[in-house]
Design a protein around this motif. Sequence first.
Motif, PDB file in Angstrom:
ATOM      1  N   MET B 145       0.744  -1.297  -0.363  1.00 26.22           N
ATOM      2  CA  MET B 145       0.053  -0.047  -0.157  1.00 26.22           C
ATOM      3  C   MET B 145       0.836   0.994   0.071  1.00 26.22           C
ATOM      4  O   MET B 145       0.591   2.422  -0.537  1.00 26.22           O
ATOM      5  N   ALA B 146       2.668   0.736   0.775  1.00 29.00           N
ATOM      6  CA  ALA B 146       2.893   2.538   0.676  1.00 29.00           C
ATOM      7  C   ALA B 146       3.535   2.362  -0.784  1.00 29.00           C
ATOM      8  O   ALA B 146       3.937   3.576  -0.906  1.00 29.00           O
ATOM      9  N   HIS B 147       3.828   1.111  -1.004  1.00 29.21           N
ATOM     10  CA  HIS B 147       4.028   1.505  -3.049  1.00 29.21           C
ATOM     11  C   HIS B 147       3.427   2.510  -3.230  1.00 29.21           C
ATOM     12  O   HIS B 147       4.182   2.745  -4.296  1.00 29.21           O
ATOM     13  N   THR B 209      22.282   2.792  -0.186  1.00 30.64           N
ATOM     14  CA  THR B 209      21.468   1.726   1.290  1.00 30.64           C
ATOM     15  C   THR B 209      20.711   1.491   1.346  1.00 30.64           C
ATOM     16  O   THR B 209      19.991   0.820   1.247  1.00 30.64           O
ATOM     17  N   PHE B 210      20.363   2.864   1.566  1.00 31.36           N
ATOM     18  CA  PHE B 210      19.179   3.223   2.011  1.00 31.36           C
ATOM     19  C   PHE B 210      17.686   3.099   1.508  1.00 31.36           C
ATOM     20  O   PHE B 210      16.740   2.690   1.195  1.00 31.36           O
ATOM     21  N   LEU B 211      18.778   3.469   0.054  1.00 38.41           N
ATOM     22  CA  LEU B 211      17.171   3.491  -1.167  1.00 38.41           C
ATOM     23  C   LEU B 211      17.272   2.429  -1.288  1.00 38.41           C
ATOM     24  O   LEU B 211      15.149   2.356  -1.453  1.00 38.41           O
ATOM     25  N   THR B 212      17.896   1.369  -1.274  1.00 42.54           N
ATOM     26  CA  THR B 212      17.340  -0.211  -2.076  1.00 42.54           C
ATOM     27  C   THR B 212      17.013  -0.386  -0.259  1.00 42.54           C
ATOM     28  O   THR B 212      15.540  -1.499  -0.856  1.00 42.54           O
ATOM     29  N   ASN B 213      17.253  -0.700   0.743  1.00 46.01           N
ATOM     30  CA  ASN B 213      15.908  -1.037   1.902  1.00 46.01           C
ATOM     31  C   ASN B 213      15.137  -0.558   2.074  1.00 46.01           C
ATOM     32  O   ASN B 213      13.727  -1.153   2.443  1.00 46.01           O
ATOM     33  N   THR B 214      14.406   0.829   0.836  1.00 45.23           N
ATOM     34  CA  THR B 214      13.735   1.187   1.079  1.00 45.23           C
ATOM     35  C   THR B 214      12.210   1.383   0.084  1.00 45.23           C
ATOM     36  O   THR B 214      11.352   1.988  -0.306  1.00 45.23           O
ATOM     37  N   SER B 215      12.815  -0.320  -0.941  1.00 47.78           N
ATOM     38  CA  SER B 215      12.258  -0.038  -2.508  1.00 47.78           C
ATOM     39  C   SER B 215      11.148  -1.111  -1.656  1.00 47.78           C
ATOM     40  O   SER B 215      11.792  -2.854  -0.637  1.00 47.78           O
ATOM     41  N   ALA B 216       9.960  -1.260  -2.434  1.00 54.04           N
ATOM     42  CA  ALA B 216       9.043  -2.093  -2.079  1.00 54.04           C
ATOM     43  C   ALA B 216       9.422  -3.695  -2.416  1.00 54.04           C
ATOM     44  O   ALA B 216       9.484  -4.616  -1.480  1.00 54.04           O
ATOM     45  N   PHE B 217      10.716  -3.748  -3.605  1.00 51.34           N
ATOM     46  CA  PHE B 217      11.503  -4.786  -3.946  1.00 51.34           C
ATOM     47  C   PHE B 217      11.826  -5.818  -2.576  1.00 51.34           C
ATOM     48  O   PHE B 217      12.357  -6.975  -2.490  1.00 51.34           O
ATOM     49  N   GLU B 230       9.939  -8.104  12.759  1.00 52.20           N
ATOM     50  CA  GLU B 230      10.608  -6.602  12.611  1.00 52.20           C
ATOM     51  C   GLU B 230       8.763  -5.922  12.486  1.00 52.20           C
ATOM     52  O   GLU B 230       7.697  -6.512  12.291  1.00 52.20           O
ATOM     53  N   SER B 231       8.955  -4.510  12.744  1.00 51.84           N
ATOM     54  CA  SER B 231       6.974  -4.229  12.563  1.00 51.84           C
ATOM     55  C   SER B 231       7.152  -4.246  11.508  1.00 51.84           C
ATOM     56  O   SER B 231       7.494  -3.570  10.233  1.00 51.84           O
ATOM     57  N   MET B 232       5.658  -4.142  11.475  1.00 52.86           N
ATOM     58  CA  MET B 232       5.170  -4.276  10.088  1.00 52.86           C
ATOM     59  C   MET B 232       4.746  -3.148   9.616  1.00 52.86           C
ATOM     60  O   MET B 232       5.169  -2.242   8.567  1.00 52.86           O
ATOM     61  N   ILE B 233       5.505  -1.840  10.480  1.00 52.75           N
ATOM     62  CA  ILE B 233       5.369  -0.563  10.167  1.00 52.75           C
ATOM     63  C   ILE B 233       7.114   0.132   9.299  1.00 52.75           C
ATOM     64  O   ILE B 233       7.331   0.360  10.170  1.00 52.75           O
ATOM     65  N   SER B 234       7.694  -0.623   9.057  1.00 48.79           N
ATOM     66  CA  SER B 234       8.540  -0.467   8.545  1.00 48.79           C
ATOM     67  C   SER B 234       9.315   0.939   8.135  1.00 48.79           C
ATOM     68  O   SER B 234       8.961   2.232   7.609  1.00 48.79           O
ATOM     69  N   THR B 235      10.158   1.544   7.814  1.00 42.09           N
ATOM     70  CA  THR B 235      11.161   2.418   6.980  1.00 42.09           C
ATOM     71  C   THR B 235      10.488   2.829   6.259  1.00 42.09           C
ATOM     72  O   THR B 235      10.664   4.064   4.738  1.00 42.09           O
ATOM     73  N   GLN B 236      10.485   1.017   4.498  1.00 45.55           N
ATOM     74  CA  GLN B 236       9.966   1.775   3.637  1.00 45.55           C
ATOM     75  C   GLN B 236       8.371   2.196   3.633  1.00 45.55           C
ATOM     76  O   GLN B 236       8.536   3.430   2.980  1.00 45.55           O
ATOM     77  N   VAL B 237       7.777   1.523   4.695  1.00 46.93           N
ATOM     78  CA  VAL B 237       6.478   2.284   4.685  1.00 46.93           C
ATOM     79  C   VAL B 237       6.300   3.925   4.880  1.00 46.93           C
ATOM     80  O   VAL B 237       6.268   4.617   4.592  1.00 46.93           O
ATOM     81  N   ILE B 243       7.717  10.243   0.024  1.00 50.40           N
ATOM     82  CA  ILE B 243       7.824  10.791  -0.629  1.00 50.40           C
ATOM     83  C   ILE B 243       6.607  11.122  -1.449  1.00 50.40           C
ATOM     84  O   ILE B 243       6.341  11.440  -2.260  1.00 50.40           O
ATOM     85  N   GLY B 244       5.753  10.641  -0.786  1.00 54.77           N
ATOM     86  CA  GLY B 244       4.440  10.282  -1.810  1.00 54.77           C
ATOM     87  C   GLY B 244       4.071  11.865  -1.094  1.00 54.77           C
ATOM     88  O   GLY B 244       3.291  12.649  -2.308  1.00 54.77           O
ATOM     89  N   ILE B 245       4.219  12.407   0.103  1.00 58.85           N
ATOM     90  CA  ILE B 245       3.221  13.660   0.066  1.00 58.85           C
ATOM     91  C   ILE B 245       4.446  14.729  -0.182  1.00 58.85           C
ATOM     92  O   ILE B 245       3.536  15.601  -0.707  1.00 58.85           O
ATOM     93  N   VAL B 246       5.144  14.321  -0.482  1.00 58.97           N
ATOM     94  CA  VAL B 246       6.418  15.301  -1.433  1.00 58.97           C
ATOM     95  C   VAL B 246       5.635  15.464  -2.624  1.00 58.97           C
ATOM     96  O   VAL B 246       6.129  16.545  -3.019  1.00 58.97           O
ATOM     97  N   PHE B 247       6.159  14.252  -2.992  1.00 55.30           N
ATOM     98  CA  PHE B 247       5.644  14.682  -4.475  1.00 55.30           C
ATOM     99  C   PHE B 247       4.320  15.054  -4.767  1.00 55.30           C
ATOM    100  O   PHE B 247       3.692  15.747  -5.772  1.00 55.30           O
TER     101      PHE B 247
END
Lengths: 319, 520
Positions: B145-147, B209-217, B230-237, B243-247
């Motif tokens: 959903m975050a993706h 590394t950060f961007l790779t880890n925040t990718s949904a893939f 781990e937490s269900m609400i991860s850094t990726q989420v 990013i959604g808000i910024v765009f």
Amino acid sequence: MTEHESIIDVNNLRYSYKNSKALLGSTFIVRRGELHGFVGPNGAGKTTILKLLSTLLPPQIGDLRVFGLDVKTNAKAIRRRMGFMPDHFSMYQQMTVFEYLDFFAAAYGLGASERDSTIKDVLTLTDMDGRQNDLIQGLSRGMQQRVSLARVLVHDPELLLLDEPASGLDPRARIELMDILKELKNMGKTVFISSHILAELADLCDSVTIIDQGQIKYTGDIDGLLQTQSTTTEKNYALKLSEANDSLFERLQNMEGMLQVSRGDKEGEYKFTFDSNQISINQIVGTISQQNTAILSIREDVKHLNQAFMELTTAGVRQ
Amino acid sequence: MIVPVLALCTRALRLESRSWKTLSLRLTFIIFVSLSLVSIVTSFVFGGAAGLSFFLRLSYNVLIFVTLYGISAFSTTITEEKEAQTLGLLKMSGIHPVGILLGKSTSLLISALLLIAAVFPFAMLAVTLGGVSYRQINATFIALMAHIIMLSNVGLFFSVLCNRARSASSLTLLFVLGYNFVPIIFTAILQLFSPSSHWLYTAINDTCTFLTNTSAFTQLSIILSTGFNESMISTQVWFNFLIGIVFFGLSLISFERFTKNPVPVGPKRVLGNFKKNSNMKKMGAGRATKNAIVWRDYNFIFGGHFQSLIRCLIYLIIMVATILITTYTQNWKISSSTIEWEDSGNFLMIIYLVLFIFIIASRLSTSFSREKKWHTFSNLLMLPHDSRHIMVKKIACCFKTSLPIICFFALSTLFNFDNFTKALDEILTEPLGWASILFTLLFWYLTIYLALRLKFGALIVSLFFMYFVNFLVMGIIGLIFSFDSDAAALFCSVIYITLISLLHIKLIPNRMKAIALANS
């Protein structure tokens, strides 16, 4: 081929779309060299007939022949000898006028030198000389309509099918378009032109077909259309009198067979509607003269084409 | 402001829910999931963590599907109104830009979320099959959903920026590729160097590394690893949401500026108008040729010789870069004097072949969808040719525009000619090779058909269908003919030939005629 040979022969043509019947047994012919008007209100079935004639739509029931050929089996041969201009502007806007015409001429198999002379001719005919390097998207609607007409002429077709060619044009562009169509008729082309305005075609066409709700209401020449509509005994006259008083007005109204007497828009003008089986215009003139009133002018109000059209077609908005 | 937003959103949702396309898309998606389930259950009938395997495949398929859907759908949010010349009317009605942006994007977002929701019950089956927990399923859906939220706002931004949906979807695609794959490539390249404490090295490495880890893939692979706690609400989420808000903010800021002027009606002339300069005139369209349709498409849809020249330059850059990278990665030093021609040839053949397949598909989609979009099919079908002839001419033009890449492919075969002839021999003598050729042909034909059917995203939907056919239909056929791969390939070939014939003879020509009729 004779001059009176029929170019379009439609016989008991029926066509149904998924949810509606578009044509309910249409029959008419168009002869070689004629400028034939095809008139009907919106949704009457005009475009369906044009699509069938242009071979875009295969006929379902009935007989449809163009140049004596069955459209079902001779679509390609018919297309070579015919030019169809749909009512939508579907042009390659990114091309110049010359490129556009060159493309269609090449697609019809014309050689490069032949194309040059043909394009020059059609541009002259449509009064587009000097505009050949203009981009189509920069042209006005009237100009684009001319280019569209030039496009259907590049392969020198015998028959032109024009679907509402004057729609959206300003009065000047309309008149100029009609002049081009007259020129085409003089060149011996057969022109089949659809419109929902009968009066627009009246001066132009040799013959006319009126369609309404999928049925042909009239087919034949324009004079015949007026005569057909003039079978009633009701006559309309407008007389301009030097003076008129209430007693004359009352006397005329009380004449046997007089249906209506009213004042006209102009000063001294009176309009009379009467049953010609009971009285004649001479009797009315005599009655007026007896009152020492001079008649300055006399005019018969002939039933107008639009009225004829209204009487032939039914009211209401169609789908 | 809430009333206009709701009005716009309700209208869009109503249209969506009444559209047979939306329903058939969801139905296809559910069939895809069901077949996936059958395939997995059959594979693991004798044991194994069937649930995890099923859910792993399902979640990646959903991620790919919604990404492809998002690239094409979200990019039309505002461009759709621009192209239909209705954005001005919306603005005139006094709706605030926030209202327009929210109203238009929310419905598409809901639509995409509903697609995921349709899969949720199936995902629950994975727990029953074993090997996956509820926590993993919930975390996966939150990540997805975050993706989608990120993608919808990126698409929205580019749809505000661009005049045409095609440009907007291209930029969204570039963003998706850039965000999800470029950091991985950079990280791999950095690993070639010895670790350094230089600030630039550290900055690039950490960012990648950060961007790779925040990718949904990447996040899905973390969630679906054994022992995920781990937490269900991860850094990726969080990051995707941010990013959604910024765009969305960027869309709002740029809205007035980029929607001030109406979009010009009609196609743009991609061909240079070289009248005065006689040398450049050779790059112009010239006179129409005997193959008038090919001439027109080549010059007025695909930009003629001028665009071909630009493409040649791009392919040349690809060639030089590949040779340099191959040589460099082989020898670990850029100063190496030995150029690895054979390896470069192998890489280049693969790159050009893949590019060729996709370029043809893209050209076919453009060629047919433009004709539909600009209502010009009625002109073409009035020519004294049948619709199949016109279709073949349009296809021929797409191959003509691909001549530069064909030449570069031919050139790359010279680097390793032995390998090329060996590969060619295998393709032409093995049934699987023929099946692959037919599979590609089917992909191209399907793209044409979808370009005539859909308003946007024909290539992407076609790609998804082929993915579906490849992994599921071929998978099931493979299971039926489990001991004979040649028989399976032959069976697949028969299916492909049947489908190609159907599309060539019936479906595409009929669709062309239907469009021409509707436009005349």
